[in-house]
Design a protein around this motif. Structure first.
Motif, PDB file in Angstrom:
ATOM      1  N   GLU A  81       0.858  -1.186   0.000  1.00  0.00           N
ATOM      2  CA  GLU A  81       0.000   0.000   0.000  1.00  0.00           C
ATOM      3  C   GLU A  81       0.894   1.237   0.000  1.00  0.00           C
ATOM      4  N   SER A  82       0.403   2.295  -0.627  1.00  0.00           N
ATOM      5  CA  SER A  82       1.154   3.551  -0.643  1.00  0.00           C
ATOM      6  C   SER A  82       0.190   4.714  -0.771  1.00  0.00           C
ATOM      7  N   SER A  83       0.620   5.853  -0.276  1.00  0.00           N
ATOM      8  CA  SER A  83      -0.152   7.090  -0.415  1.00  0.00           C
ATOM      9  C   SER A  83       0.806   8.222  -0.722  1.00  0.00           C
ATOM     10  N   PHE A  84       0.289   9.211  -1.443  1.00  0.00           N
ATOM     11  CA  PHE A  84       1.140  10.287  -1.938  1.00  0.00           C
ATOM     12  C   PHE A  84       0.330  11.581  -1.978  1.00  0.00           C
ATOM     13  N   LYS A  85       0.975  12.703  -1.588  1.00  0.00           N
ATOM     14  CA  LYS A  85       0.341  14.013  -1.700  1.00  0.00           C
ATOM     15  C   LYS A  85       1.405  15.046  -2.039  1.00  0.00           C
ATOM     16  N   ASN A  86       1.115  15.854  -3.039  1.00  0.00           N
ATOM     17  CA  ASN A  86       2.029  16.913  -3.461  1.00  0.00           C
ATOM     18  C   ASN A  86       1.266  18.225  -3.537  1.00  0.00           C
ATOM     19  N   ASP A  87       1.793  19.240  -2.862  1.00  0.00           N
ATOM     20  CA  ASP A  87       1.160  20.564  -2.804  1.00  0.00           C
ATOM     21  C   ASP A  87       2.160  21.583  -3.334  1.00  0.00           C
ATOM     22  N   VAL A  88       1.789  22.305  -4.408  1.00  0.00           N
ATOM     23  CA  VAL A  88       2.734  23.233  -5.034  1.00  0.00           C
ATOM     24  C   VAL A  88       2.047  24.568  -5.299  1.00  0.00           C
ATOM     25  N   ILE A  89       2.794  25.640  -5.123  1.00  0.00           N
ATOM     26  CA  ILE A  89       2.317  26.989  -5.430  1.00  0.00           C
ATOM     27  C   ILE A  89       3.404  27.690  -6.227  1.00  0.00           C
ATOM     28  N   GLY A  90       2.996  28.397  -7.275  1.00  0.00           N
ATOM     29  CA  GLY A  90       3.969  29.048  -8.139  1.00  0.00           C
ATOM     30  C   GLY A  90       3.577  30.471  -8.488  1.00  0.00           C
ATOM     31  N   HIS A  91       4.584  31.319  -8.622  1.00  0.00           N
ATOM     32  CA  HIS A  91       4.406  32.707  -9.046  1.00  0.00           C
ATOM     33  C   HIS A  91       5.239  32.930 -10.306  1.00  0.00           C
ATOM     34  N   ASN A  92       4.674  33.631 -11.265  1.00  0.00           N
ATOM     35  CA  ASN A  92       5.387  33.902 -12.512  1.00  0.00           C
ATOM     36  C   ASN A  92       5.092  35.331 -12.942  1.00  0.00           C
ATOM     37  N   PHE A  93       6.146  36.149 -13.012  1.00  0.00           N
ATOM     38  CA  PHE A  93       6.014  37.539 -13.440  1.00  0.00           C
ATOM     39  C   PHE A  93       6.905  37.758 -14.652  1.00  0.00           C
ATOM     40  N   SER A  94       6.354  38.341 -15.715  1.00  0.00           N
ATOM     41  CA  SER A  94       7.144  38.586 -16.917  1.00  0.00           C
ATOM     42  C   SER A  94       6.795  39.951 -17.492  1.00  0.00           C
ATOM     43  N   THR A  95       7.792  40.534 -18.131  1.00  0.00           N
ATOM     44  CA  THR A  95       7.656  41.854 -18.740  1.00  0.00           C
ATOM     45  C   THR A  95       8.287  41.832 -20.121  1.00  0.00           C
ATOM     46  N   GLU A  96       7.646  42.487 -21.064  1.00  0.00           N
ATOM     47  CA  GLU A  96       8.217  42.659 -22.397  1.00  0.00           C
ATOM     48  C   GLU A  96       8.030  44.120 -22.799  1.00  0.00           C
ATOM     49  N   ILE A  97       9.135  44.767 -23.117  1.00  0.00           N
ATOM     50  CA  ILE A  97       9.100  46.187 -23.472  1.00  0.00           C
ATOM     51  C   ILE A  97       9.866  46.383 -24.772  1.00  0.00           C
ATOM     52  N   GLU A  98       9.206  46.976 -25.746  1.00  0.00           N
ATOM     53  CA  GLU A  98       9.837  47.324 -27.009  1.00  0.00           C
ATOM     54  C   GLU A  98       9.924  48.850 -27.109  1.00  0.00           C
ATOM     55  N   ILE A  99      11.147  49.349 -27.307  1.00  0.00           N
ATOM     56  CA  ILE A  99      11.383  50.787 -27.361  1.00  0.00           C
ATOM     57  C   ILE A  99      11.858  51.149 -28.769  1.00  0.00           C
ATOM     58  N   LYS A 100      11.095  51.975 -29.454  1.00  0.00           N
ATOM     59  CA  LYS A 100      11.450  52.431 -30.799  1.00  0.00           C
ATOM     60  C   LYS A 100      12.035  53.837 -30.696  1.00  0.00           C
ATOM     61  N   ILE A 101      13.359  53.891 -30.667  1.00  0.00           N
ATOM     62  CA  ILE A 101      14.032  55.186 -30.520  1.00  0.00           C
ATOM     63  C   ILE A 101      13.783  56.053 -31.741  1.00  0.00           C
ATOM     64  N   ASP A 102      13.917  55.475 -32.917  1.00  0.00           N
ATOM     65  CA  ASP A 102      13.553  56.136 -34.174  1.00  0.00           C
ATOM     66  C   ASP A 102      13.224  55.042 -35.180  1.00  0.00           C
ATOM     67  N   SER A 103      13.089  55.409 -36.447  1.00  0.00           N
ATOM     68  CA  SER A 103      12.684  54.440 -37.461  1.00  0.00           C
ATOM     69  C   SER A 103      13.749  53.398 -37.748  1.00  0.00           C
ATOM     70  N   THR A 104      14.965  53.617 -37.274  1.00  0.00           N
ATOM     71  CA  THR A 104      16.054  52.681 -37.567  1.00  0.00           C
ATOM     72  C   THR A 104      16.613  51.984 -36.334  1.00  0.00           C
ATOM     73  N   THR A 105      16.172  52.361 -35.146  1.00  0.00           N
ATOM     74  CA  THR A 105      16.765  51.840 -33.920  1.00  0.00           C
ATOM     75  C   THR A 105      15.678  51.307 -32.990  1.00  0.00           C
ATOM     76  N   THR A 106      15.858  50.053 -32.541  1.00  0.00           N
ATOM     77  CA  THR A 106      14.897  49.398 -31.669  1.00  0.00           C
ATOM     78  C   THR A 106      15.625  48.704 -30.527  1.00  0.00           C
ATOM     79  N   ILE A 107      15.060  48.813 -29.336  1.00  0.00           N
ATOM     80  CA  ILE A 107      15.550  48.100 -28.152  1.00  0.00           C
ATOM     81  C   ILE A 107      14.420  47.222 -27.628  1.00  0.00           C
ATOM     82  N   TYR A 108      14.745  45.965 -27.336  1.00  0.00           N
ATOM     83  CA  TYR A 108      13.746  45.025 -26.819  1.00  0.00           C
ATOM     84  C   TYR A 108      14.259  44.466 -25.497  1.00  0.00           C
ATOM     85  N   LEU A 109      13.394  44.460 -24.469  1.00  0.00           N
ATOM     86  CA  LEU A 109      13.758  44.030 -23.123  1.00  0.00           C
ATOM     87  C   LEU A 109      12.675  43.082 -22.606  1.00  0.00           C
ATOM     88  N   SER A 110      13.088  41.932 -22.039  1.00  0.00           N
ATOM     89  CA  SER A 110      12.077  40.961 -21.572  1.00  0.00           C
ATOM     90  C   SER A 110      12.531  40.234 -20.308  1.00  0.00           C
TER      91      SER A 110
END
Length: 359
Positions: A81-110
């Motif tokens: 005989e066997s018994s099993f219990k698993n209890d899990v809690i998770g947090h996930n935070f994410s950010t994505e930022i696209e910066i268009k300095i001008d028509s030729t220059t782009t910065i992407y941050l994530s």
């Protein structure tokens, strides 16, 4: 920039950006709540996206087994005989930022951060009998495990285009930093009644910790030779530094504490590896034929060390290997094409694959 969040479910488990909840045997009760914010700032020059997910899951399973073993010399039976219990809690935070300095220059941050905590408890016992229903052996055990996993990732990308069509320079920085801790209390007792084997009893605390810090820097440049041919140049640097340790302590009945160090089940591995490389290549794009050829070299730094049973083993060396990648595609008709590719790159084994220790 693109959005790279991932949420999927296969019925008995779900995954948020690489963190899995549920799954395996048993019944899983899960909950997921999240919030997302997207906007456009400063006349659409900054495009931000923020998201947060909270995930919880509880998995339980109970099992009872009666098994008959048909052996050449006798028939045995096992009840368990066997018994099993698993209890899990998770947090996930994410950010994505696209910066268009001008028509030729782009910065992407994530940048993104994830954290999960889990508690796992299992209990089991079994008895085995010979063909006359006389007890052969019996065993019981219990495990209680606590885990704490933390992970931070970030990608920074910069691209600058010039007036000449096809000419550009780009810079990219990636990092991944993680710290995963695991504590296991395990207790097992096995009694042999007929075989003459020595009874086995264990009561241990096992501590595992894995720390990883990875970084990658890339710098690239593209220069058009003509309308269909482009020259590419790239430099990159990878570093990977980590520590993986396991410390085991046996229970001391005299002090009523886990203070007897078990060196057979303890070890430490430290690694510090790097790769610097540079490639040059040509890329062809025509109506019916396209392809590329990139050649270069990787300079690998390999520095790994283990500590097991008081013996320190060090593997340290430098290597140089060629790197080649190419492909060719020829379009026969509107929906038919022939494709071929060739890649050559050398990867060194990880430290735990070659350093001496027993797990």
């Amino acid at each position: 920039g693109g959005r790279n969040r991932s949420v999927w479910s296969n019925g008995d488990s779900f995954n948020i950006n690489g963190m899995q909840f549920g799954g395996g045997s048993g019944i899983t009760r899960s909950n997921l709540v999240g919030v997302n914010y997207a906007d456009e700032w400063f006349n659409k020059k900054i495009d931000p996206n923020f998201s947060y997910y909270l995930n919880t899951a509880i998995t339980e399973n109970k099992n009872r087994t009666k098994r008959t073993n048909l052996l050449p010399t006798e028939t045995t039976k096992t009840d368990s005989e066997s018994s099993f219990k698993n209890d899990v809690i998770g947090h996930n935070f994410s950010t994505e930022i696209e910066i268009k300095i001008d028509s030729t220059t782009t910065i992407y941050l994530s940048p993104s951060f994830s954290k999960s905590d889990a508690k796992n408890r299992s209990v089991s016992f079994s008895k085995s009998y010979d063909s006359n229903d006389v007890l052969l052996n019996e065993s019981d055990g219990s495990d209680f495990r606590e885990t704490d996993n933390n992970n931070f990732k970030n990608n920074l990308y910069f691209n600058k285009s010039f007036k000449k069509k096809g000419r550009s320079v780009n810079f990219e920085l990636n990092n991944e930093n993680s710290n995963n801790k695991d504590k296991l209390n395990t207790t097992t007792n096995t009694v042999f009644y007929q075989s003459g084997n020595t009874n086995d009893s264990r009561n241990q605390n096992i501590f595992n910790e894995e720390v990883t810090n990875k970084y990658r820097i890339e710098l690239g440049y593209s220069e058009p030779v003509n309308d269909s041919l482009t020259f590419n140049f790239e430099n990159y640097l990878d570093t990977n530094k980590g520590t993986d340790s396991q410390n085991t302590y046996n229970f001391n009945s005299a002090s009523n504490q886990y203070d007897i160090f078990n060196d057979l089940l303890s070890n430490t591995i430290d690694s510090k590896n790097s790769k610097f490389g540079s490639t040059i290549g040509l890329q062809l794009n025509k109506k019916k034929i396209s392809g590329s050829l990139n050649i270069g070299a990787d300079f690998l730094g390999y520095n790994n060390q283990s500590n097991y049973l008081g013996t320190i083993t060090t593997l340290k060396n430098n290597y140089v290997y060629p790197k080649i990648s190419s492909y060719m595609s020829y379009k026969i008709a509107k929906s038919k094409s022939i494709y071929a590719n060739f890649n050559y790159e050398v990867s060194l084994p990880s430290a735990d694959q070659i350093l001496p220790f027993e797990n």
